[in-house]
Motif scaffolding. Structure first.
Motif, PDB file in Angstrom:
ATOM      1  N   GLN A 164      34.670  74.382 112.507  1.00 53.60           N
ATOM      2  CA  GLN A 164      34.210  74.169 113.884  1.00 53.60           C
ATOM      3  C   GLN A 164      35.300  73.901 114.922  1.00 53.60           C
ATOM      4  O   GLN A 164      35.224  74.460 116.013  1.00 53.60           O
ATOM      5  N   SER A 167      27.131  74.962 117.245  1.00 51.82           N
ATOM      6  CA  SER A 167      28.135  74.234 118.032  1.00 51.82           C
ATOM      7  C   SER A 167      28.733  75.115 119.121  1.00 51.82           C
ATOM      8  O   SER A 167      29.001  74.654 120.231  1.00 51.82           O
ATOM      9  N   GLN A 203      25.335  67.193 110.630  1.00 52.45           N
ATOM     10  CA  GLN A 203      25.450  68.345 109.717  1.00 52.45           C
ATOM     11  C   GLN A 203      26.010  67.894 108.371  1.00 52.45           C
ATOM     12  O   GLN A 203      25.501  68.275 107.301  1.00 52.45           O
ATOM     13  N   LEU A 204      27.056  67.060 108.431  1.00 56.67           N
ATOM     14  CA  LEU A 204      27.674  66.607 107.169  1.00 56.67           C
ATOM     15  C   LEU A 204      26.714  65.714 106.389  1.00 56.67           C
ATOM     16  O   LEU A 204      26.650  65.771 105.155  1.00 56.67           O
ATOM     17  N   THR A 227      25.497  76.033 111.620  1.00 52.40           N
ATOM     18  CA  THR A 227      26.317  74.876 112.026  1.00 52.40           C
ATOM     19  C   THR A 227      27.302  75.317 113.113  1.00 52.40           C
ATOM     20  O   THR A 227      27.175  74.946 114.263  1.00 52.40           O
ATOM     21  N   LYS A 228      28.231  76.201 112.713  1.00 49.31           N
ATOM     22  CA  LYS A 228      29.280  76.558 113.676  1.00 49.31           C
ATOM     23  C   LYS A 228      28.722  77.387 114.844  1.00 49.31           C
ATOM     24  O   LYS A 228      29.172  77.238 115.976  1.00 49.31           O
ATOM     25  N   ILE A 230      31.097  74.294 108.553  1.00 55.74           N
ATOM     26  CA  ILE A 230      31.216  73.020 109.279  1.00 55.74           C
ATOM     27  C   ILE A 230      32.701  72.759 109.569  1.00 55.74           C
ATOM     28  O   ILE A 230      33.086  72.381 110.670  1.00 55.74           O
ATOM     29  N   ILE A 261      28.154  66.991 114.357  1.00 51.34           N
ATOM     30  CA  ILE A 261      28.999  67.235 113.177  1.00 51.34           C
ATOM     31  C   ILE A 261      28.686  66.193 112.099  1.00 51.34           C
ATOM     32  O   ILE A 261      28.594  66.512 110.910  1.00 51.34           O
ATOM     33  N   LYS A 278      18.225  70.150 110.366  1.00 54.29           N
ATOM     34  CA  LYS A 278      19.267  70.451 109.371  1.00 54.29           C
ATOM     35  C   LYS A 278      18.935  69.801 108.042  1.00 54.29           C
ATOM     36  O   LYS A 278      19.028  70.402 106.987  1.00 54.29           O
ATOM     37  N   TYR A 333      24.288  67.999 104.767  1.00 55.36           N
ATOM     38  CA  TYR A 333      24.959  68.734 103.703  1.00 55.36           C
ATOM     39  C   TYR A 333      25.127  67.860 102.462  1.00 55.36           C
ATOM     40  O   TYR A 333      24.804  68.282 101.341  1.00 55.36           O
TER      41      TYR A 333
END
Ligand code: M6R
Length: 602
Positions: free
Chosen positions: A259, A400, A575-576, A396-397, A256, A572, A480, A579
């Motif tokens: 990115q 993106s 995703q966080l 994730t990356k 993440i 983003i 996610k 996570y």
């Protein structure tokens, strides 16, 4: 699914194989095993469970040799158990194999061999390969492998050792990845490049139905007629650092955080580099239809792209789940451009969709992260995400990077179709070029997201809502969260709530609302009010939020950007959020239960 590693050289094989298996564990992790070959025969250690337990077992039951194979399993046929773990041996202990894939006709082969008195010990499809190869072996391993794989139906990447040819490690593949690496202290086989990066970045990409014979100092290749063939050695530009955690607790968090850099590299390549040249060579005016097909997150990237393509190009875009595509008699022909999106380039369903599209005459363009992968090799045009190795199962990356490539593709197509002027194109590209910096701004606010996520770990269910492109990215937020936190989750178009879903909202149900489409702010906000008045607590993520936070409403602001590109920023936060919910629950984030990184079976 399943990771394979093999080594032959002048070093001890076990530490190399164990290290390789650790780097491949993201491909499957319900059991693992190693076999080495030495003057006494095969030394085999294998068992159900994570690699850490295999490592302990190897310490208790040391095996030695300078040639060996290893496997980390994602079970398909036969439950995870010690006996079903790979490597598998023939009943005379002459041939040992590791396998990734599915042998579809294994029952017929097994029955045939059992009638000849051969005893099977496992419930796997893979064991037939060892038994059959041993049954056919007549002193020549290449001929034996040709005969064996000619009898197999299905898919395979195989690492094979034979006691009668103790210097040789054999590799062969069909519809599953396998690469060959060479270093000055030996040669390697592996399912993926990161497994061998500590030793070499020089690789051969094996094509379907090619055989490699590795010895300490060289690799020879053969076709299915047993004739020698030449292959080109390639240098991979991934670094070892990019495949290690680098001090982060999980690969997912590291990925993440990477990115902004990855976005910058991918955008640069698509505007000025190799990707730009490929996009330019594609004449979009020849096609009257665009179909995007992919699985999981890559499908979600396609859903976002649909909004961008349709708005900019005024061409209708269909987005299809690759797992459904080939069974629906798709309406495509030579005037259709089919875009395949895949991080790994090895997803079985996406490969099948690609082949179906080609069979029907469509032109194919792929967006891929792994160079040399099957989809990259077989599509007419390929553009690459510059994400580097992605190890965490939850993407994730790479996701993106797929998004920004799809935006840039849409802009190029819109220009070629005469839908936008050069000035508008320049303006849109400038907005895209600003994404990495804005992504970095969000990553500075990790603490706030972490704190909020900590309040959600008790949730039984979390709903994600959005409208238009915010709905598309909500689907990724929901995927996610569920894949790594095991919390049930659904994404809904905000306007759909009142058509059924709202009956699920009760006191303290958690709803995440994405709001980056300014023109639709009032609409999504009224959906937020509707759920709050039924007891929900809401987290709004967006760049155009006019409401103020209160007891039931929390807000995470993201930088302003053209709404078409806003998913790159809202994702983003999503995703966080996922996570930190999973991290607060103490879960195995990089290797969520039942999942594997690269889904190479149907
Ligand atoms: O390698 P691919 O992009 O083709 O993989 C597709 C999906 O399996 C993948 O995106 C999966 O959904 C991820 N685990 C999601 O985080």
């Amino acid at each position: 699914m399943c990771g394979i590693i093999g080594y032959v050289g002048n070093k001890s094989a076990v530490p190399i194989i164990l290290d390789g298996l650790k780097r491949l564990e993201y491909r499957g992790y319900d059991s693992a095993g190693i076999a080495v070959m030495n003057e006494q025969g095969f030394g085999v250690v294998k068992q159900k469970g994570r690699l850490a337990s295999l490592e302990q077992l190897v310490n208790q039951q040391p095996i030695a040799g300078t040639i060996g194979i290893g496997h980390t399993r994602w079970a398909t046929h036969g439950e995870p158990s010690d006996i079903n773990s790979h490597p598998h041996l023939g009943s005379q202990n002459k041939i040992a194999i590791v396998h990734n894939g599915i042998i579809e006709n294994y029952l017929q082969i097994k029955e045939r061999l059992e009638q000849k008195g051969i005893n099977f010990v496992s419930q796997t499809d893979s064991e037939v390969v060892a038994q059959l190869a041993e049954h056919y072996y007549d002193g020549g391993i290449v001929d034996t492998v040709v005969r064996t794989v000619n009898a197999l139906e299905g898919s395979y990447a195989l690492g094979i050792m034979c006691l009668d040819e103790p210097e040789k490690l054999i590799a062969v593949k069909k519809d599953n990845p396998l690469i060959i690496g060479v270093s000055d202290y030996g040669c390697f086989i592996a399912s993926d490049v990161p497994a061998i990066l500590p030793h070499t970045n020089k690789v051969y990409y094996l094509n379907d139905r090619e055989i490699a014979v590795l010895t300490r100092s060289k690799v020879e290749f053969f076709n299915m007629d047993g004739e020698p063939i030449e292959k080109e050695l390639e240098v991979v530009n991934w670094t070892l650092d990019s495949a290690e955690k680098g001090g982060y607790e999980h690969f997912m968090l590291k990925e993440i955080m990477e990115q902004p850099k990855i976005l910058q590299d991918t955008i640069h390549s698509a505007i000025h580099g190799d990707n730009a040249r490929i996009v330019e060579s594609l004449d979009i005016t020849k096609y009257n239809k665009i179909v995007i097909t992919a699985c999981g997150s890559a499908y979600n990237a396609g859903m976002v792209a649909k909004y961008v393509f349709e708005r900019l190009c005024r061409v209708s875009v269909e987005v299809e789940l690759a797992s459904e595509f080939r069974y629906k008699d798709p309406i495509i022909d030579k005037n259709t451009l089919v875009i395949l999106v895949s991080q790994s380039g090895e997803t079985a369903d996406t490969i099948a969709a690609m082949r179906e599209a080609k069979r029907r005459g469509a032109v194919t363009l792929s967006i891929i992260n792994v160079v040399g992968s099957t989809i990259a090799k077989e599509t007419d045009y390929t553009i690459y995400t510059m994400a580097g190795p992605e190890i965490a199962v939850a993407t994730t990356k790479a996701f993106s990077a797929q998004l920004v490539l799809l935006y840039i593709l849409a802009i190029a197509f819109a220009r070629k179709l005469g839908r936008i002027s050069p000035e508008v194109e320049a303006k849109l590209l400038a907005e895209i070029s600003a994404i990495p910096e804005k992504a970095a701004e969000i990553l500075e606010r990790v603490d706030m997201i972490q704190k909020y996520a900590a309040t959600c770990i008790g949730c039984k269910s979390i709903f994600f809502i959005g409208r238009n492109i915010d709905y598309a990215i909500s689907m990724e937020g929901s995927l996610k969260l569920k894949e790594i936190s095991y919390i049930h989750s659904e994404a809904y178009a905000g306007g759909e709530l009142k058509h059924g879903t709202i009956s699920l909202i009760e006191d303290n149900t958690m709803v995440v609302a994405v709001s980056c489409c300014e023109r639709l702010y009032e609409k999504i906000y009224s959906n937020v009010e509707q759920v709050i008045s039924r007891g929900a607590k809401v987290l709004m993520i967006g760049s155009c939020i006019k409401a103020s936070p209160h007891g039931k409403l929390q807000i995470i602001e993201i930088p302003r950007i053209n709404e078409l590109f806003s998913p790159s920023l809202s994702v983003i936060v999503l995703q966080l959020f996922a996570y930190y919910v999973a991290a607060n629950k103490g879960l195995d984030i990089d290797k969520p239960r039942n999942l594997a990184k690269s889904v190479t079976v149907e």
